[in-house]
Design a protein around this motif. Structure first.
Motif, PDB file in Angstrom:
ATOM      1  N   TYR A 349      35.216  33.372  45.468  1.00 20.28           N
ATOM      2  CA  TYR A 349      34.028  34.186  45.729  1.00 20.28           C
ATOM      3  C   TYR A 349      33.729  34.262  47.221  1.00 20.28           C
ATOM      4  N   ASP A 350      33.970  33.180  47.927  1.00 22.26           N
ATOM      5  CA  ASP A 350      33.752  33.193  49.379  1.00 22.26           C
ATOM      6  C   ASP A 350      34.721  34.143  50.079  1.00 22.26           C
ATOM      7  N   HIS A 351      35.872  34.367  49.471  1.00 24.16           N
ATOM      8  CA  HIS A 351      36.908  35.224  50.066  1.00 24.16           C
ATOM      9  C   HIS A 351      36.701  36.704  49.740  1.00 24.16           C
ATOM     10  N   ARG A 353      35.518  40.363  49.255  1.00 20.48           N
ATOM     11  CA  ARG A 353      34.677  41.413  49.819  1.00 20.48           C
ATOM     12  C   ARG A 353      35.578  42.621  50.013  1.00 20.48           C
ATOM     13  N   PRO A 354      35.054  43.796  50.275  1.00 17.46           N
ATOM     14  CA  PRO A 354      35.935  44.957  50.468  1.00 17.46           C
ATOM     15  C   PRO A 354      37.012  44.688  51.521  1.00 17.46           C
ATOM     16  N   GLU A 442      34.821  48.092  47.216  1.00 20.24           N
ATOM     17  CA  GLU A 442      33.436  48.091  46.761  1.00 20.24           C
ATOM     18  C   GLU A 442      33.324  48.836  45.433  1.00 20.24           C
ATOM     19  N   VAL A 494      32.101  43.887  43.036  1.00 17.40           N
ATOM     20  CA  VAL A 494      32.276  43.828  44.490  1.00 17.40           C
ATOM     21  C   VAL A 494      31.207  44.692  45.158  1.00 17.40           C
ATOM     22  N   THR A 495      30.510  44.093  46.104  1.00 19.15           N
ATOM     23  CA  THR A 495      29.481  44.797  46.867  1.00 19.15           C
ATOM     24  C   THR A 495      29.995  45.046  48.287  1.00 19.15           C
ATOM     25  N   THR A 497      29.202  43.505  50.884  1.00 15.73           N
ATOM     26  CA  THR A 497      29.300  42.263  51.659  1.00 15.73           C
ATOM     27  C   THR A 497      29.926  41.100  50.904  1.00 15.73           C
ATOM     28  N   GLY A 498      30.235  41.247  49.639  1.00 16.74           N
ATOM     29  CA  GLY A 498      30.790  40.139  48.869  1.00 16.74           C
ATOM     30  C   GLY A 498      30.881  40.510  47.405  1.00 16.74           C
ATOM     31  N   VAL A 499      30.412  39.613  46.546  1.00 16.96           N
ATOM     32  CA  VAL A 499      30.403  39.898  45.110  1.00 16.96           C
ATOM     33  C   VAL A 499      29.062  39.481  44.525  1.00 16.96           C
TER      34      VAL A 499
END
Length: 517
Positions: A349-351, A353-354, A442, A494-495, A497-499
């Protein structure tokens, strides 16, 4: 137009019901899906066709033809299995009944003009199955501009393209699912009949499949709302099972509890896939629960339970896995292994992003799992190496032979993983099991499902490879064969900036033990 044997619309059918925006719902307080969701999908597909192949629209009339799922019976009997709509067709129109089709004209501005094609039902339908709806009623139900009978498709095309169809193109759906390897065949029989009726009509089979697959891989806002709802209700059903589980129960009873909770409380008549209720050694069978391994084992107090189940609503599904001890309290090894898999999920999850690499996400998960196996004394380092070095050697594939996760939507393993213009499937152990190698985008909705298993076959194969065998503590690894495994699977969107995690199941050791207390 409708024949005498199929009734036309009445004043009642044209009343207030036709004025309300059409929705799908199972009644009571169940989720209300706006049919405008599918209108957005149709416009998206038409816009993508126009952007990729503008000449098809500028040179003449461009029509999309897709046929829905067909009614069937079981083997040679008259038993009718519960129908579930074909996924591409559902994406476009959301029709729940079998034997429909659709014609969609691609507008010059990329918007859709849609005619639903309805089966002409026999009179006997009235006393066996219920009242026959009119074409006008179906158009109102599903929010299409028009509806006609399937046997009038040639007339509809003539109205759309002119009686000769000169310069017109009929786009047919044909291609290979990169996940299953199975081919979706074009409905050439019906299409050929249409082409004969319109001599100037060209049939095109290569354009539509990649366009539709790509459109389905990026979810609209209404689709994401629906997928979040299904993930949340699936989480609720998992928690209900978690609270009820105890040694002495059968795996099939856990399945039954899940099905009841999802159907009784949320109207989910179908699940997205066959439930995996794998306890003890069953947890090392990745797709346990099929007809040959039918969730039949009786739980013992020492078992680790691995339950992989997902509800489906309006053909959109969830895929969530929980792992927990049948007795309610983790043993030392269970705690260490579970914590490693949870750390893998968190690191992914930390990894994400788009632009993030999905292959790299898999390797990040393997690194955390190997670190846990080092703590358990199942694997060892050599000299100055660390867990990341063992990932490079592909040791992770011995203990996590499946891929990290997959796109999810109308199909559990949703389309869009591989294909034209996308990265090829990797060709190394573990990574070749990935269901996509794409960069994350995204509005993708994916599952993240790291796991660690003690599978006798995989461990023996690892011990046969000298490069891997030096890192595997054979006696320790073999002693754990029969203990099953741990998998944690969430549905995430996926957003920018992240998830955002749509799954609401308890995940930490303290949370799980608290729910089961």
């Amino acid at each position: 137009m409708p024949s005498a044997s199929a009734p036309t619309s009445s004043a009642a059918a044209g009343g207030a019901a036709l004025l309300r925006p059409p929705i799908f719902s199972m009644g009571l307080a169940t989720y209300r899906v706006p049919m405008s969701l599918h209108r957005l999908n149709r416009d998206k597909v038409c816009g993508s066709v126009l952007a990729a192949h503008p000449h098809l629209v500028s040179d003449g009339c461009c029509i999309i033809y897709v046929r829905g799922g067909t009614s069937s019976t079981r083997n040679d009997t008259d038993h009718e299995p519960l129908f579930r709509q074909e996924s591409y067709f559902h994406y476009l129109v959301g029709v729940k009944e079998p034997d429909f089709g659709v014609l969609i004209r691609v507008g010059a501005d990329g918007t859709a003009s849609t005619t639903l094609l309805c089966p002409r039902l026999p009179e006997a339908y009235e006393w066996f199955m219920g009242r026959r709806r009119t074409c006008e009623e179906y158009a109102a139900m599903y929010g299409t501009e028009d509806a006609r009978f399937c046997d009038e498709a040639g007339d509809v095309l003539g109205d759309m393209c002119g009686r000769l169809g000169a310069g017109s193109t009929l786009l047919l759906l044909e291609g290979t699912n990169s996940d299953s390897g199975k081919t979706y065949p074009a409905p050439t029989d019906a299409a050929s009949a249409l082409a004969l009726a319109l001599p100037g009509l060209a049939l095109e089979k290569s354009v539509l499949f990649p366009v539709l697959s790509e459109c389905r891989s990026i979810k609209s806002e209404p689709e994401r709302r629906l997928l979040r709802h299904v993930a949340e209700l699936t989480s609720s059903a998992h928690v209900a099972v978690m609270r009820a589980v105890q040694p002495g129960m059968a795996e099939w009873q856990l399945e039954a509890l899940f099905r009841h909770h999802a159907h009784h409380n949320y109207g989910c008549r179908l699940l997205g896939y066959t439930p995996i209720c794998a306890c003890g050694p069953s947890g090392a069978v990745l797709h346990y629960g099929h007809a040959g391994e039918a969730n039949t084992r009786t739980l013992t107090g020492d078992d680790m339970c691995l339950l992989d189940m997902g509800a489906e609503y309006h053909c959109y599904g969830a895929d969530i896995t929980c792992s927990y001890p049948a007795g309610g309290t983790f043993s030392r090894d269970q705690r260490t292994l579970y914590s490693a898999v949870l750390a893998a999920q968190t690191a992914v999850y930390d990894h994400l992003r788009p632009g993030a690499c999905w292959v790299r996400a898999h390797e990040i998960a393997e690194t955390q799992i190997i670190a846990g196996l080092l703590d358990m004394g199942v694997v060892v380092l050599d000299g100055e190496e660390d867990a990341a070095a063992l990932v490079e050697k592909r040791l992770g594939a011995v203990f996590m032979p499946h891929g990290l996760g997959h796109l999810i939507g109308i199909d559990t393993h949703d389309v869009g993983g591989y294909g034209i213009g996308r990265p090829p499937r990797p060709d190394t152990p573990g990574l070749r099991s990935l269901r996509t190698a794409r960069k994350v985008e995204e509005h993708m909705v994916l599952t993240v499902e790291p796991g660690c298993y003690f599978i006798g076959y995989c461990i023996n194969k690892g011990l046969e490879d000298p490069a891997l065998a030096r890192h595997i503590v054979a006696d320790r690894a073999r002693a754990l064969v029969g203990s099953g495994g741990v998998r944690l699977e969430d549905v995430v969107a996926v957003t920018a900036t992240g998830v955002v995690n749509y799954t609401t199941c308890p995940r930490t050791v303290a949370e799980v033990e608290g729910v089961m207390a």
